[in-house]
Design a protein around this motif. Structure first.
Motif, mmCIF file in Angstrom:
data_model
loop_
_atom_site.group_PDB
_atom_site.id
_atom_site.type_symbol
_atom_site.label_atom_id
_atom_site.label_comp_id
_atom_site.label_asym_id
_atom_site.label_seq_id
_atom_site.Cartn_x
_atom_site.Cartn_y
_atom_site.Cartn_z
ATOM 1 N N VAL A 102 1.025 88.078 121.141
ATOM 2 C CA VAL A 102 1.479 88.622 122.421
ATOM 3 C C VAL A 102 2.599 89.610 122.135
ATOM 4 C CG1 VAL A 102 2.569 88.114 124.626
ATOM 5 C CG2 VAL A 102 0.778 86.613 123.744
ATOM 6 N N PHE A 103 2.313 90.866 122.384
ATOM 7 C CA PHE A 103 3.221 91.955 122.050
ATOM 8 C C PHE A 103 4.296 92.145 123.113
ATOM 9 C CE2 PHE A 103 3.905 96.701 122.040
ATOM 10 C CZ PHE A 103 4.599 96.756 120.850
ATOM 11 N N ARG A 117 8.597 82.559 132.438
ATOM 12 C CA ARG A 117 7.338 83.190 132.029
ATOM 13 C C ARG A 117 6.907 82.707 130.642
ATOM 14 N NH1 ARG A 117 9.701 87.585 134.821
ATOM 15 N NH2 ARG A 117 10.650 88.419 132.928
ATOM 16 N N GLN A 118 7.890 82.490 129.761
ATOM 17 C CA GLN A 118 7.540 82.004 128.430
ATOM 18 C C GLN A 118 6.975 80.579 128.502
ATOM 19 O OE1 GLN A 118 9.802 83.481 125.163
ATOM 20 N NE2 GLN A 118 10.002 81.450 124.245
ATOM 21 N N PRO A 135 6.020 85.525 122.221
ATOM 22 C CA PRO A 135 5.910 86.932 122.635
ATOM 23 C C PRO A 135 7.090 87.745 122.112
ATOM 24 C CG PRO A 135 6.837 85.638 124.399
ATOM 25 C CD PRO A 135 6.512 84.663 123.295
ATOM 26 N N ASN A 136 7.203 88.988 122.636
ATOM 27 C CA ASN A 136 8.295 89.870 122.237
ATOM 28 C C ASN A 136 8.293 90.056 120.728
ATOM 29 O OD1 ASN A 136 10.640 91.454 122.524
ATOM 30 N ND2 ASN A 136 11.962 89.679 122.204
ATOM 31 N N THR A 137 7.105 90.258 120.185
ATOM 32 C CA THR A 137 6.975 90.438 118.744
ATOM 33 C C THR A 137 6.605 91.876 118.441
ATOM 34 O OG1 THR A 137 5.896 89.597 116.747
ATOM 35 C CG2 THR A 137 4.544 89.747 118.710
ATOM 36 N N THR A 183 7.913 87.197 114.028
ATOM 37 C CA THR A 183 7.697 86.016 114.863
ATOM 38 C C THR A 183 8.212 86.149 116.289
ATOM 39 O OG1 THR A 183 9.757 85.024 114.064
ATOM 40 C CG2 THR A 183 7.738 84.511 112.846
ATOM 41 N N GLY A 184 9.074 87.135 116.560
ATOM 42 C CA GLY A 184 9.540 87.344 117.929
ATOM 43 C C GLY A 184 10.247 86.132 118.492
#
Length: 569
Positions: A102-103, A117-118, A135-137, A183-184
């Motif tokens: 998940v980018f 949301r996470q 996410p946020n990777t 790994t974000g």
């Protein structure tokens, strides 16, 4: 002895098929760049790569699919590039996809709403075998890695994509980098999962990690013990040592950075090398994967200047390194090549001229053959051709015949010449540094690591394993519950009281003694400083009253009135 973690990441790094949700061929679109990056990587893996986009029939002449359920196969890896990944994540879980990347950002790093949301992402995964990266990777996994380099390899784990690029670029200096795991926020798979898998790969010389926080301490301990038992060094840059750094880490990946002293003690216990800067990280990693165990503790310095020798001795002492005491025959042999009154005990001051003729090789070989010398350092404050070029050429030759590591420090701001670059390119065993401090940092880290490897591997007795499948079910403790748990282990804590009104907070502060801290109590709001639920250094009754009023009001907003107490300590 350690056990590897359960997740087999082989199908993530070597998939048979990949789907890219949100792929695009629109000129100037970031998703077009990402699609091309993943498609090229998939081609090198000999994997099928499928674009997924309901608004396209084809992308770059490749048939495009409206959704994951329309694909002809169940892909091993799905990269979701869309802003809302939930619909595609649900499809991936239903299909039994192995790994999803998940980018998108805007999750735990973005405060309470982002944390919610996470949790939704984790809820979708619950009970499935699908594993999530992010996410946020970033998409650094899909970079192009050179396959023409030999020797021990480096694997890279980063909670920030850009911070890992110096290690990735070590390939330009001939160091093979095999894998990169960005790994974000680590909502599911953590650094520990990747670390354990990397350790088990062939020819693994070291794992380099950029961490903002350790999200699962128990899993990380198991992975660190696994690495140590396989003699794979871990080299870590850990951000968040300052208050500003901790706040930035919180807004970058949504992680609490933790106490620097605790982290240092943890790393020390499990023989993990901590570096302060990216430059030290890069230089030390390169040195570690290109050297064997030290054969002696002593360090020798050979220079062309008395001033350089004195300066070198000071820095060696500053790093608590040991200058080798030369054997008597070493000193006598050196005296035949170096004229009086120049110094031939360690550090060796050759005066320069002997290194420019036939004596240079013999001086260096004599030092390298001394049984008390475990590493040779040759500082060059500035190029002084042709002497410095001849000196460097001799060191390159000797680096191929001597098992003792040889380090060259080139401190000049001038970029080395083409001739010098050619010498270095042809001498992969010659260790080249642009800073004496970085050189000694690498040597000190190398010596300490191998020294501590001889000690018994500690058992992580106080950290019970937490499986990733049950991690989300583990209860989150508020401060008082956590304090009670710590007291069971014999730890002490300051006086504190739970109160529910501004006046009771003032009364508690008077009993405890000023200054005090007031902190909102909630098991659902984890990052309280970021949410305005903490007030520090309150030294007046009015300050306590005002802070408590503000915190209780904010706490009610965040928890819809569920939580209404503060801690005074």
């Amino acid at each position: 002895m350690s056990e590897p973690l359960a997740t087999d990441l082989g199908l993530f790094f070597h998939p048979r098929s990949i789907a890219v949700v949100g792929a695009s061929d629109r000129e100037g679109s970031p998703n077009r760049t990402y699609w091309n990056l993943i498609r090229a990587w998939g081609g090198r893996q000999r994997a099928e790569v499928f674009p997924v986009n309901p608004n396209r029939d084809t992308i770059d002449d490749v048939p495009c699919f409206a959704d994951l359920t329309s694909l002809p196969v169940v892909p091993n890896v799905v990269a979701i590039l869309t802003g809302d990944p939930i619909p595609s994540l649900r499809e991936a879980v239903a299909l039994g996809v192995d790994f999803v990347v998940v980018f998108a950002s805007g999750y735990a790093e973005a405060g309470t709403d982002g944390a919610r949301r996470q949790r939704e992402l984790k809820d979708v995964l619950a009970g499935s075998l699908t594993r999530l990266i992010g996410p946020n990777t970033n998409l650094n996994t899909f970079e192009k890695f050179r396959d023409d380099l030999t020797g021990k390899k480096v694997a890279l784990i980063t909670q920030s994509g850009h911070q890992g690029r110096p290690i990735y670029l070590l390939q330009e200096l001939g160091v093979p980098v095999s894998y990169w795991a960005p790994t974000g926020n680590e909502a599911d798979l953590s650094s520990a999962d990747f670390l354990s898998w990397f350790v088990d790969q062939s020819d693994m010389g070291a794992v380099a990690l950029y961490l903002e926080a350790i999200s699962d301490g128990s899993a990380f301990v198991r992975a660190a013990v696994h690495a140590r038992s396989h003699d794979v060094p871990l080299l870590v840059v850990k951000s968040g040592s300052s208050e500003a750094g901790k706040k930035t880490a919180l807004t970058h990946t949504g992680k609490l950075a933790g106490s620097g002293r605790i982290v240092d003690a943890f790393f020390d216990k499990f023989n993990i090398i901590r570096l302060d800067t990216l430059e030290e990280w890069t230089d030390t990693t390169r040195f570690m994967v290109r050297t064997d165990r030290p054969t002696a503790d002593g360090l020798a310095v050979v220079s062309i200047s008395g001033g350089t020798s004195a300066y070198s001795a000071d820095l060696v002492a500053m790093f608590d390194l040991q200058l080798a005491e030369f054997a008597a025959d070493t000193v006598s042999t050196l005296r035949t090549h170096v004229p009086e009154p120049l110094k031939v005990d360690n550090p060796v001051d050759t005066g320069g001229h002997p290194l420019g003729d036939h004596r240079g090789v013999e001086i260096l070989r004599t030092v390298l053959n001394d049984p008390n010398v475990g590493v040779l350092v040759c500082p060059l404050a500035a190029p002084f051709p042709p002497l410095s070029t001849k000196f460097l050429g001799d060191l390159a030759t000797l680096s191929e015949e001597s098992p003792t590591p040889i380090c060259v420090v080139w401190s000049s701001p001038l970029v080395e010449s083409d001739e010098v670059r050619a010498i270095l390119d042809g001498a992969p065993r010659l260790h080249f540094f642009r800073s004496f401090r970085h050189c000694l940092t690498a040597i000190a880290s190398w010596q300490r690591y191998h020294s501590r490897q001889r000690l018994p591997i500690p058992e992580p007795t106080l950290l019970a394993p937490i499986d990733s499948t049950t991690r989300s079910e583990a209860p989150i403790l508020d401060e008082l519950a956590a304090r009670s748990l710590l007291l069971e282990f014999g730890l002490t804590a300051p006086a504190e009281e739970r109160v529910s009104s501004p006046q009771s907070a003032v009364d508690a502060a008077s009993r405890i003694g000023f200054p005090v801290v007031v902190k909102g109590l909630s098991a659902t709001v984890q990052h309280k400083m970021a949410e305005g639920l903490v007030a520090l250094d309150l030294d007046t009754t009015e300050g306590v009253r005002t802070a408590t009023e503000q915190i209780l009001r904010r706490l009610s907003e965040l928890t819809n009135g569920v939580d209404s107490e503060v801690l005074v300590a």
